[in-house]
Design an enzyme around this catalytic site. Structure first.
Site, PDB file in Angstrom:
ATOM      1  CD  GLN A  12      -2.753  -1.187   2.473  1.00 41.87           C
ATOM      2  OE1 GLN A  12      -2.163  -1.548   3.485  1.00 41.87           O
ATOM      3  NE2 GLN A  12      -4.034  -0.885   2.472  1.00 41.87           N
ATOM      4  NE  ARG A  62       1.418  -3.871  12.201  1.00 45.27           N
ATOM      5  CZ  ARG A  62       0.211  -4.178  11.766  1.00 45.27           C
ATOM      6  NH1 ARG A  62      -0.773  -3.294  11.851  1.00 45.27           N
ATOM      7  NH2 ARG A  62      -0.035  -5.360  11.237  1.00 45.27           N
ATOM      8  CG  HIS A  79       0.015  -5.947   5.647  1.00 43.34           C
ATOM      9  ND1 HIS A  79      -0.067  -5.157   6.783  1.00 43.34           N
ATOM     10  CD2 HIS A  79      -1.175  -5.794   5.023  1.00 43.34           C
ATOM     11  CE1 HIS A  79      -1.244  -4.557   6.828  1.00 43.34           C
ATOM     12  NE2 HIS A  79      -1.942  -4.931   5.756  1.00 43.34           N
ATOM     13  CG  ASN A 129      -2.046  -6.952   9.098  1.00 44.07           C
ATOM     14  OD1 ASN A 129      -2.125  -6.299  10.144  1.00 44.07           O
ATOM     15  ND2 ASN A 129      -2.917  -6.804   8.105  1.00 44.07           N
ATOM     16  CD  GLU A 130      -6.654  -6.747   9.533  1.00 42.15           C
ATOM     17  OE1 GLU A 130      -7.218  -6.966   8.444  1.00 42.15           O
ATOM     18  OE2 GLU A 130      -6.787  -5.684  10.164  1.00 42.15           O
ATOM     19  CG  ASN A 154      -5.275  -4.658  13.282  1.00 41.61           C
ATOM     20  OD1 ASN A 154      -4.469  -4.222  14.109  1.00 41.61           O
ATOM     21  ND2 ASN A 154      -4.906  -5.059  12.087  1.00 41.61           N
ATOM     22  CE1 TYR A 213      -9.348   0.522  11.051  1.00 42.78           C
ATOM     23  CE2 TYR A 213      -8.917  -1.837  10.976  1.00 42.78           C
ATOM     24  CZ  TYR A 213      -8.479  -0.535  10.837  1.00 42.78           C
ATOM     25  OH  TYR A 213      -7.173  -0.288  10.485  1.00 42.78           O
ATOM     26  CD  GLU A 238      -4.246  -2.283  10.609  1.00 38.37           C
ATOM     27  OE1 GLU A 238      -5.385  -2.134  10.099  1.00 38.37           O
ATOM     28  OE2 GLU A 238      -3.380  -3.027  10.118  1.00 38.37           O
TER      29      GLU A 238
END
EC number: 3.2.1.21
Length: 425
Positions: free
Chosen positions: A44, A102, A148, A193-194, A335, A337, A408
């Protein structure tokens, strides 16, 4: 990136803050040692997708081959060009008085073919050495994520990436390269990550690279099986994490004095009613998102609800794998949201298997005309600030009270606005 240890969650009481005056809200409101930071991921942010010896990742392939699956049809060829402008970015972080940055390492930037046998890209190694050194020189600590989502395309071509058992060994070898090259300065490692996001979006819905799902769902996928592949991808991600963590703990931790963890994402699920069926549905929602990974990481097995509902489609851990997984992290990155109402969904006789319906819950943002909270700019993000506290307490009470870093959280907006709309979140 925010640091918090759940031992102290029970003592937290929301402050009566007036959102017209934030002058009293500052760092002194937080415990000593609390870490303020920011986060990114290689695909990203970096750009330079085909420069200096980097190999393609599945996201490079996906965004070029299926631009219609990206909202604005963009790709990571340039992104924000951090590869060339990292000093500017880190300067901004320093001006913000952050404690940590990070970021993730691009697997195909350091191993273009995904494997050690395919050769190490020294220019990629040099870039991350420079990035880490710049972070440290500006008074911040690097928190480094090893994966990631950007699987090397070479491994996708060879054995379909995280659908192949070989990726466990290849990921371990890649992780060891990073430990050797950067571990003298990196003291916080995050393996994955996730993994839920990869398993669901890449293999159940086809919205993430490599874009797989069952044909009968008619989601314009590249092939796949939404009833089996998400579970297999999660299984191999867990085993890859365990292999890398075990290697670090046995071979590098004592000399490098670092710690290693994993970052998971979870919604919070509020029962749609006080009826037992809805209370149980909310628990299953957590099992199928958070417990899918936290149960193996703390108990060496998948949650009972998953084993009962998914049955033979759910892979099993060997005795040795279960042992390696249990306690294989020094900290949990969490994380958060969004939250949902959860209500019991009926089992549909003779339905085709899909992970989307396996949990037997109906997750919504509104129940009986009552919204759970206002919506953010993304269709999946309901603003429900209390969900993060409930989630932290749930992890504390159900999973051995681990050290947690909030890696996050937040909300987005379709317009440029002031900070006031974000403070309640």
């Amino acid at each position: 990136l925010l640091s918090i240890t759940t031992t102290h969650i029970h003592a937290f009481k929301p402050l009566p803050i007036s959102f017209d005056d934030f002058s009293d809200l500052n760092r002194s409101c937080f415990a000593p040692g609390f870490v303020f930071g920011t986060a990114s991921s290689a695909f990203q942010y970096e750009g330079a997708a085909f420069e200096d010896g980097k190999g393609p990742s599945i996201w490079d392939t996906f965004t070029h081959k299926y631009p219609e699956k990206i909202k604005d049809r963009t790709n990571g060829d340039v992104a924000i060009d951090e590869y060339h402008r990292y000093k500017e970015d880190i300067g901004i972080m320093k001006d913000m008085n952050l404690d940590a940055y990070r970021f993730s390492i691009s697997w195909p930037r350091v191993l273009p073919k995904g494997k050690l046998s395919g050769g190490v890209n020294r220019e990629g190694i040099n870039y991350y050495n420079n990035l880490i050194n710049e972070v440290l020189a500006n008074g911040m600590q690097p928190y480094v994520t090893l994966f990631h989502w950007d699987v090397p395309q070479a491994l996708e071509d060879e054995y379909r990436g995280f659908l192949g058992r070989n990726i466990v060994d290849d990921f371990r070898d890649y992780a060891e390269l990073c430990f050797k090259e950067f571990g003298d300065r990196v003291k916080h490692w995050i393996t994955l990550n996730e993994p839920w996001g990869v398993s669901m979006n890449a293999y159940a819905y086809g919205t993430f690279a490599p874009g797989r799902c069952s044909d009968w769902l008619k989601l314009n996928c590249t092939g796949g099986d939404s009833g089996r592949e998400p579970y297999l991808a999660a299984h191999y991600q867990l085993l890859a994490h365990a292999a890398a963590a075990r290697l670090y703990k046995t071979k590098y931790q004592a000399s490098q004095n670092g710690i290693i963890g994993i970052t998971l994402v979870s919604h919070w699920f509020e029962p749609a009613s006080k009826e037992k069926a809805d209370v149980d549905a909310a628990k299953r929602g957590l099992d199928f998102m958070l417990g899918w990974f936290m149960h193996p990481l703390t108990k060496g097995r998948y949650p009972e609800s998953m084993r009962y509902l998914v049955r033979k489609r759910l892979p099993k851990f060997s005795t040795e794998e279960s042992k390696e997984l249990t306690g294989s992290f020094d900290f949990l990155g969490l994380n958060y949201y969004s939250s949902y109402y959860a209500a019991k969904a009926p089992r549909i006789p003779n339905a085709r298997p899909a992970i989307q319906t396996d949990s037997l819950i109906n997750a919504t943002f509104e129940h009986n005309g009552k919204p759970l909270g206002p919506m953010a700019a993304s269709s999946w993000l309901c603003i429900y600030p209390q969900g993060i506290r409930k989630l932290l307490l749930y992890v504390k009470n159900h999973y051995n009270n681990p050290v947690i870093y909030i890696t996050e959280n937040g909300r987005n907006s379709s317009t440029i606005n002031t900070v006031t709309s974000r403070i309640p979140f």
